[in-house]
Motif scaffolding. Structure first.
Motif, mmCIF file in Angstrom:
data_model
loop_
_atom_site.group_PDB
_atom_site.id
_atom_site.type_symbol
_atom_site.label_atom_id
_atom_site.label_comp_id
_atom_site.label_asym_id
_atom_site.label_seq_id
_atom_site.Cartn_x
_atom_site.Cartn_y
_atom_site.Cartn_z
ATOM 1 N N THR A 533 0.851 -1.184 0.000
ATOM 2 C CA THR A 533 0.000 0.000 0.000
ATOM 3 C C THR A 533 0.886 1.233 0.000
ATOM 4 O OG1 THR A 533 -1.723 -1.143 1.249
ATOM 5 C CG2 THR A 533 -1.810 1.249 1.215
ATOM 6 N N LEU A 534 0.761 2.036 -1.049
ATOM 7 C CA LEU A 534 1.535 3.284 -1.176
ATOM 8 C C LEU A 534 0.569 4.381 -1.601
ATOM 9 C CD1 LEU A 534 4.911 2.517 -2.978
ATOM 10 C CD2 LEU A 534 4.641 3.810 -0.891
ATOM 11 N N SER A 535 0.331 5.348 -0.734
ATOM 12 C CA SER A 535 -0.589 6.426 -1.084
ATOM 13 C C SER A 535 0.106 7.493 -1.915
ATOM 14 C CB SER A 535 -1.160 7.050 0.184
ATOM 15 O OG SER A 535 -0.122 7.715 0.892
ATOM 16 N N ARG A 564 12.507 -4.151 -0.968
ATOM 17 C CA ARG A 564 13.383 -5.164 -0.347
ATOM 18 C C ARG A 564 12.973 -5.378 1.120
ATOM 19 N NH1 ARG A 564 17.609 -2.531 -3.102
ATOM 20 N NH2 ARG A 564 18.260 -1.456 -1.196
ATOM 21 N N LYS A 565 12.769 -4.257 1.806
ATOM 22 C CA LYS A 565 12.374 -4.359 3.218
ATOM 23 C C LYS A 565 10.980 -4.968 3.355
ATOM 24 C CE LYS A 565 15.287 -0.522 4.761
ATOM 25 N NZ LYS A 565 16.169 -1.318 5.625
ATOM 26 N N ALA A 566 10.101 -4.636 2.397
ATOM 27 C CA ALA A 566 8.752 -5.210 2.437
ATOM 28 C C ALA A 566 8.799 -6.720 2.239
ATOM 29 C CB ALA A 566 7.889 -4.552 1.361
ATOM 30 N N VAL A 579 1.801 -5.032 3.250
ATOM 31 C CA VAL A 579 2.695 -4.080 3.912
ATOM 32 C C VAL A 579 2.240 -2.680 3.534
ATOM 33 C CG1 VAL A 579 5.055 -3.220 4.099
ATOM 34 C CG2 VAL A 579 4.637 -5.672 3.912
ATOM 35 N N SER A 580 1.926 -1.892 4.544
ATOM 36 C CA SER A 580 1.471 -0.515 4.300
ATOM 37 C C SER A 580 2.623 0.449 4.566
ATOM 38 C CB SER A 580 0.288 -0.201 5.221
ATOM 39 O OG SER A 580 -0.149 1.119 5.022
ATOM 40 N N ILE A 581 2.910 1.277 3.574
ATOM 41 C CA ILE A 581 3.963 2.284 3.713
ATOM 42 C C ILE A 581 3.291 3.648 3.631
ATOM 43 C CG2 ILE A 581 6.128 3.169 2.767
ATOM 44 C CD1 ILE A 581 6.472 0.411 1.406
ATOM 45 N N ASN A 582 3.396 4.415 4.720
ATOM 46 C CA ASN A 582 2.775 5.739 4.749
ATOM 47 C C ASN A 582 3.727 6.742 5.378
ATOM 48 O OD1 ASN A 582 2.429 5.413 7.653
ATOM 49 N ND2 ASN A 582 0.763 4.002 7.099
ATOM 50 N N ASN A 584 3.684 8.058 8.182
ATOM 51 C CA ASN A 584 3.950 7.834 9.605
ATOM 52 C C ASN A 584 5.051 6.812 9.847
ATOM 53 O OD1 ASN A 584 1.889 9.633 10.358
ATOM 54 N ND2 ASN A 584 0.326 8.022 10.162
ATOM 55 N N ASN A 585 5.085 5.775 8.992
ATOM 56 C CA ASN A 585 6.079 4.715 9.227
ATOM 57 C C ASN A 585 7.188 4.693 8.180
ATOM 58 O OD1 ASN A 585 4.855 3.677 6.965
ATOM 59 N ND2 ASN A 585 4.296 1.712 7.871
ATOM 60 N N ILE A 586 7.268 5.720 7.338
ATOM 61 C CA ILE A 586 8.255 5.668 6.242
ATOM 62 C C ILE A 586 9.689 5.674 6.755
ATOM 63 C CG2 ILE A 586 8.428 8.175 5.860
ATOM 64 C CD1 ILE A 586 8.406 7.506 2.841
ATOM 65 N N LYS A 587 9.890 6.235 7.979
ATOM 66 C CA LYS A 587 11.246 6.260 8.537
ATOM 67 C C LYS A 587 11.735 4.858 8.879
ATOM 68 C CE LYS A 587 11.225 10.986 10.326
ATOM 69 N NZ LYS A 587 11.401 11.860 11.502
ATOM 70 N N GLU A 588 10.816 3.927 9.105
ATOM 71 C CA GLU A 588 11.234 2.539 9.337
ATOM 72 C C GLU A 588 11.885 1.934 8.096
ATOM 73 O OE1 GLU A 588 8.007 0.161 10.609
ATOM 74 O OE2 GLU A 588 7.260 1.644 12.064
ATOM 75 N N PHE A 589 11.469 2.426 6.942
ATOM 76 C CA PHE A 589 11.982 1.885 5.679
ATOM 77 C C PHE A 589 13.147 2.702 5.128
ATOM 78 C CE2 PHE A 589 7.622 0.489 6.079
ATOM 79 C CZ PHE A 589 7.633 -0.814 5.615
ATOM 80 N N LEU A 590 13.088 4.031 5.298
ATOM 81 C CA LEU A 590 14.067 4.894 4.615
ATOM 82 C C LEU A 590 14.834 5.814 5.552
ATOM 83 C CD1 LEU A 590 11.918 5.967 1.533
ATOM 84 C CD2 LEU A 590 13.662 4.198 1.615
ATOM 85 N N ASP A 591 14.740 5.621 6.857
ATOM 86 C CA ASP A 591 15.416 6.488 7.822
ATOM 87 C C ASP A 591 14.896 7.921 7.700
ATOM 88 O OD1 ASP A 591 16.897 4.263 8.579
ATOM 89 O OD2 ASP A 591 18.381 4.633 7.018
#
Length: 805
Positions: A533-535, A564-566, A579-582, A584-591
């Motif tokens: 999920t990518l808005s 890759r992380k997903a 896997v939802s990327i928004n 709020n949690n984008i720092k978990e994936f991209l710092d």
């Protein structure tokens, strides 16, 4: 030792299988054994005081111990001695006693075989005496011709009357193949066996006679001291006598056949040169140093695909469809490409002769990652022609393109010719990548070769130094790419039409990411669209805060990192379906965010101006700062600036001084420092004293980043005017333009990238030169023009009027 001392036959005894040597009953011979089953058989025979039978493996079954993998007749004998060797092998001394026939063999007990003695059939001495006499004569003939024939063998067979013994002795020294040796060995009818031996000796005598004749022929041609040459000539003569042909003649014949096949498509001088070299190779000895060089040259020439062209007709519709499928936006480049191929399609359709590539060579110019090479790939796919990519970046040796002369060691054709060979067609799409990075040095100037390649009047006779004849490049479609057209030499620029490919806007990047990058990367990472999920907001955040480039290459890498992380998350947690990327949690994936164009300041400032700059990765907003210090009117500039910007600062300072002197820039007298005498005597101070009594320090932040270019003049002038007049500069205004000493604003380049940067920084007003306003404004994306006001300026007074509060 006699057989009578052992158990009677038939009996089960150990089996030793040799690969090459046929042993005979009268022999005492050493055997070197490494096979595990052979060693076990010998050890068992020694421990149990048993006989062994030695057989020979059949052709193709060497080293194997299976049913039907060895001959069923061998020699029964005993092991006289065994010695172990350091490498795991053993050496045994074997004494042959009698021939034996293997009656049965069980693969489950591979070291044993059921064996019975093999007795010769009854015969009378009188019946074989005449055959033995003939045999003795033949053996004498063979011994006279063959110097390696054992001399004592003649005496032995003269003194012996046992026909079987004589047959075994002679069979053991004959040079015959394994199958033939077995036939002689296993024959129990002594008369037939002796007659077969006679026939074998006759054949060997004939073979030696022919060899002797050949040796005499060879010796008459060459000197005796050339031993190596003699051996090769001998082989050659043997092959000729047998009616065969050597490898070289086969290759020469193949070369001539291939040359004849492509003769009609080759240039006349090319055919003549190649035929000459093939004839020369045929006369040359294959061990000559030049032989390999000539052969390499001929093979390279014959690999060039003369006469092979793509049969696909040019269709402007196919080209347009392919470009639209592969690329979002890029309207002007796609339109120009389709026009280019529309002309070619018309020429083909109306069968107009002289249709060599008279059209302009297209050169895509723009920052990295905006799709220059990708457009060429789309052209190749639309035309169904192979794509040849020639990377020119950093190339300094002219021979890389034109080929090396064959006099040099390691000579090879140039990259153009190798590209045609790889494409296997004479009309591929050739991409000349990074043509602006060609370099010249003492080894020549590759640019000069490019002039010939890209000139439609010359490229139908492009001469490669290695081939040493002209080839036709006029049917190739050349597409060049460059990051900066200014670095291309003028003569080469004249042969190309430049198609500018500027930065993508954030909106264009969003659509490219949504429609192209994300689906492609999902497929590469084995993900389904339903699993991610990518808005829109998240994608826009990634574009604005995690990439800073003109193109989308780094943006693709960011999505690859996300997916890759997903993938890792989905594999670790099998219950997780999506896997939802928004945001709020984008720092978990991209710092943390990496890039961010600073938005416009909310407050106006004195001595701080927003300038617009072009970089290799797109536009940027540079703040130019200045402070004034008590001094004598000097100016110092910092920020790792190039010579052009240093000159701009001096021009800007002079222009501001001139404005003050002409009272076009008003200076409040209260801000001019006075001396004690001027204070006491209340002397009026002239406005020009403001720049005489202050030093100006001009700085462009990020000093580690080199900056240069003729577009910061008005920005520096506004900054200096602001600090001297103590008037604030509007924080929501950005500007670009170069100044003359008389205060005129000159046009600049890279306007689209600069205005996109201003748009990203949320500027409300952009000041640009009048000529750029008239000429380039239509290229600016609508979203940029709608979001902020763009004004044209002619002179510095116009700039100060808009910028200073």
């Amino acid at each position: 030792m006699e057989l009578e001392n052992y158990d009677s036959f038939p009996q089960e005894i150990p089996l030793v299988i040799e690969d090459d040597v046929f042993l005979y009953p009268f022999m005492i011979a050493p055997l070197f054994l490494s096979n595990e089953e052979n060693i076990k058989a010998v050890e068992h025979a020694i421990e149990e005081n048993k006989l062994v039978i030695v057989s020979v493996s059949k052709v193709g079954f060497e080293g194997k111990r299976e049913t039907d993998s060895f001959y069923n007749v061998g020699v029964i004998g005993n092991i006289m001695r065994k010695v172990s060797l350091p490498d795991g092998k053993i050496k045994v001394l074997f004494q042959g006693l009698a021939k034996g026939r293997i009656e049965s063999f069980d693969a489950e007990k591979p070291i044993f075989a059921q064996v019975d003695k093999l007795e010769d059939e009854e015969y009378t001495q009188e019946s074989v005496d005449s055959i033995i006499n003939v045999l003795r004569e033949q053996v004498k003939k063979l011994s006279r011709i063959n110097s390696k024939f054992p001399a004592d063998l003649i005496k032995t067979i003269e003194e012996n009357d046992d026909a079987t013994r004589i047959a075994d002795l002679i069979s053991s020294v004959l040079r015959v193949k394994k199958e033939e040796a077995f036939v002689l060995f296993a024959q129990t009818n002594i008369e037939k066996r002796l007659l077969e031996i006679i026939e074998t000796i006759k054949r060997e005598i004939e073979s030696f006679k022919i060899q002797k004749e050949i040796t005499q022929k060879v010796n008459s041609k060459i000197e005796k001291t050339h031993k190596d040459y003699f051996l090769k000539e001998q082989i050659k003569a043997i092959q000729k006598e047998l009616g065969g042909d050597n490898q070289k003649d086969v290759e020469i014949k193949a070369y001539k056949k291939k040359l004849k096949k492509i003769k009609k498509d080759m240039p006349a001088d090319g055919y003549k040169e190649t035929k000459k070299q093939i004839d020369k190779l045929s006369r040359m000895h294959q061990d000559s140093p030049d032989s390999a060089l000539l052969q390499t040259y001929i093979e390279n020439v014959l690999d060039v695909p003369f006469g092979k062209y793509s049969d696909e007709k040019i269709s402007v519709k196919n080209v347009e469809d392919q470009l639209n499928d592969d690329h979002y936006s890029l309207d002007k480049p796609k339109e120009r490409i389709s026009e280019y191929f529309a002309v070619k399609e018309m020429l083909e359709e109306r069968k107009i002769e002289n249709t060599r590539s008279r059209g302009t060579v297209l050169c895509f110019v723009g920052p990295p990652g905006v799709g220059k090479t990708s457009l060429a790939n789309s052209i190749s796919q639309a035309l169904k022609r192979p794509l040849v990519r020639i990377a020119l970046g950093g190339m300094e040796d002219v021979n890389e393109l034109r080929g090396h002369r064959r006099t040099y060691v390691g000579a090879m054709p140039g990259r153009i010719v190798k590209g045609l060979v790889d494409a296997k067609q004479m009309n591929p799409v050739i991409v000349l990548d990074e043509i602006d990075k060609l370099g010249a040095n003492h080894r020549g100037d590759p640019t000069a070769v490019m002039l010939e390649v890209l000139d439609p009047e010359q490229n139908h006779e492009f001469r490669d130094l290695y081939l040493n004849f002209a080839i036709d490049l006029s049917q190739c479609i050349f597409v060049a790419t460059a990051n900066d057209a200014r670095r291309i030499p003028p003569a080469l620029r004249d042969r190309m039409e430049f198609i500018e490919m500027s930065s993508y806007t954030p909106n264009e990047k969003y659509h490219i990411a949504k429609d192209y990058l994300i689906p492609q990367e999902l497929q590469k990472h084995g993900l389904k669209r339903s699993e991610i999920t990518l808005s829109k907001v998240t994608i826009e955040t990634i574009i604005s805060k995690y990439t800073r480039e003109a193109g989308v290459r780094n943006l693709r890498r960011v999505f690859a990192k996300l997916f890759r992380k997903a993938v890792k998350k989905l594999l670790k947690n099998r219950d997780l379906k999506k896997v939802s990327i928004n945001t709020n949690n984008i720092k978990e994936f991209l710092d943390n965010p990496i890039f961010e164009i600073d938005p416009a300041d909310k407050k106006n400032s004195i001595g701080v101006t927003n300038g617009l700059a072009w970089t290799a990765v797109g536009g940027d907003v540079l703040k130019i700062e200045a402070v004034k210090l008590r001094g004598k009117g000097l100016i110092s500039v910092t920020g790792n600036l190039g010579d052009v910007m240093k000159e701009s600062s001096k021009i800007s300072y002079s222009v501001v001084k001139l404005l003050i002197d002409n009272k076009k820039l008003k200076i409040d007298k209260e801000i001019i420092p006075k001396t004690a005498k001027e204070e006491e005597e209340k002397i009026k101070v002239d406005a020009s004293e403001i720049y005489k009594r202050y030093d100006i320090h001009l700085h462009i932040p990020e000093g580690a980043t080199p900056k240069d270019g003729p577009s910061a003049g008005i920005t520096m002038a506004v900054t200096i005017a602001s600090i001297l007049s103590e008037k604030e500069v509007r924080s929501d205004v950005a500007m670009t333009g170069e100044l003359t000493l008389t205060g005129k604003v000159l046009p600049i380049g890279g306007l689209k990238e600069k205005l996109i940067a201003a748009y990203k920084a949320k500027m409300k007003l952009a000041l640009i030169p009048r000529k750029n306003f008239q000429r380039d404004l239509e290229d600016i994306p609508c979203e940029v023009k709608e979001a902020m006001e763009i004004k044209a300026v002619d002179v510095i007074e116009d700039v100060l009027k808009e910028a200073l509060v």
